[in-house]
Scaffold this motif. Structure first.
Motif, PDB file in Angstrom:
ATOM      1  N   SER A   6      46.819  41.266  36.170  1.00 58.99           N
ATOM      2  CA  SER A   6      45.632  40.941  37.276  1.00 58.99           C
ATOM      3  C   SER A   6      44.179  41.689  37.035  1.00 58.99           C
ATOM      4  CB  SER A   6      45.962  41.302  38.534  1.00 58.99           C
ATOM      5  OG  SER A   6      44.910  41.177  39.484  1.00 58.99           O
ATOM      6  N   GLU A  29      44.595  36.827  46.138  1.00 59.00           N
ATOM      7  CA  GLU A  29      44.496  36.407  44.855  1.00 59.00           C
ATOM      8  C   GLU A  29      45.622  35.525  44.231  1.00 59.00           C
ATOM      9  OE1 GLU A  29      44.109  38.667  40.221  1.00 59.00           O
ATOM     10  OE2 GLU A  29      45.015  39.686  42.072  1.00 59.00           O
ATOM     11  N   THR A  31      47.646  34.280  41.221  1.00 59.14           N
ATOM     12  CA  THR A  31      48.220  35.057  40.256  1.00 59.14           C
ATOM     13  C   THR A  31      49.028  33.909  39.253  1.00 59.14           C
ATOM     14  OG1 THR A  31      50.217  35.680  41.098  1.00 59.14           O
ATOM     15  CG2 THR A  31      48.246  37.377  40.973  1.00 59.14           C
ATOM     16  N   THR A 112      39.563  35.019  37.249  1.00 62.52           N
ATOM     17  CA  THR A 112      40.366  35.400  38.459  1.00 62.52           C
ATOM     18  C   THR A 112      40.050  34.507  39.629  1.00 62.52           C
ATOM     19  OG1 THR A 112      40.311  37.651  37.639  1.00 62.52           O
ATOM     20  CG2 THR A 112      40.518  37.355  39.971  1.00 62.52           C
ATOM     21  N   ILE A 114      40.431  33.611  43.378  1.00 63.84           N
ATOM     22  CA  ILE A 114      40.520  34.132  44.553  1.00 63.84           C
ATOM     23  C   ILE A 114      40.405  33.041  45.807  1.00 63.84           C
ATOM     24  CG2 ILE A 114      39.421  35.523  46.423  1.00 63.84           C
ATOM     25  CD1 ILE A 114      40.501  37.240  44.243  1.00 63.84           C
ATOM     26  N   TRP A 175      34.614  41.537  43.531  1.00 65.15           N
ATOM     27  CA  TRP A 175      35.582  41.729  44.892  1.00 65.15           C
ATOM     28  C   TRP A 175      35.113  42.653  45.762  1.00 65.15           C
ATOM     29  CZ3 TRP A 175      39.556  39.805  47.107  1.00 65.15           C
ATOM     30  CH2 TRP A 175      40.389  40.651  47.991  1.00 65.15           C
TER      31      TRP A 175
END
Length: 190
Positions: A6, A29, A31, A112, A114, A175
């Motif tokens: 992560s 999040e 993953t 990433t 979200i 973030w």
């Protein structure tokens, strides 16, 4: 394949922040993500779109600015000749195309993911994104590329709320901006 890590490790403090009920926005999040870019040459866009739909488990490929949710993942048309197939697992099977039709690129480690939802999710995102995110202008199945504090991001809406794909190298700073602003609404990280 390298071990998945992560970009937000150490940044995600699970629990409530802000107002007493912490119910304005919920973050999580996603993953172990698989993200494939499927790009077609102009003369093969129909057949490549059909192959992308097959890989996603959908009947047809979505049109520009749209997303189709299939049994194998979400298929987003991010550009006229490009789709992103994103799923919530780190799949080892990879698609391939004949070079005369297009190219498949594994982008799994580059973003990433979200997910955010809640009664104030739209308000929070409108602090940063120059988009009309109302239900009528940006309904479920909509996809947009936009800038978040001068950083290119991809956003889509599904039944669970909004999904953001940040470039991995900017994930921590974006973030922090999101959560700092979300404190006024109260939020929870799950």
């Amino acid at each position: 394949m390298a071990e998945w890590r992560s970009a937000l490790k150490g940044q995600l403090s699970l629990g409530k922040v802000g107002t007493s009920d912490g119910s304005g926005v919920t973050f999580s999040e996603v993953t172990r993500v698989s993200l494939l870019q499927i790009a077609a040459w102009p003369e093969a866009w129909k057949s490549v779109g059909a192959e992308a739909a097959r890989l996603a488990g959908t009947e047809t490929a979505p049109g520009p600015g749209m997303m189709a949710q299939g049994a194998e993942g979400n298929l987003l048309q991010i550009e006229p000749l490009k789709w992103w197939l994103i799923s919530r697992d780190d799949r080892q099977d990879r698609a391939s195309l004949a070079i005369k039709d297009g190219v498949v690129l594994d982008l799994s480690s580059s973003r990433t993911w979200i997910n955010l939802n809640g009664p104030n999710a739209t308000h929070l995102l409108n602090h940063f994104l120059p988009l009309n995110l109302s239900d009528t202008a940006f309904p479920v199945g909509s996809v947009a590329s936009s800038a978040f504090h001068h950083i290119g991001i991809t956003l889509w809406r599904d039944e669970t709320g909004f999904n953001l794909l940040f470039p991995r190298s900017f994930a921590v700073s974006l973030w922090e901006q999101l959560t700092d602003s979300a404190a006024q609404y109260g939020f929870v990280v799950i």
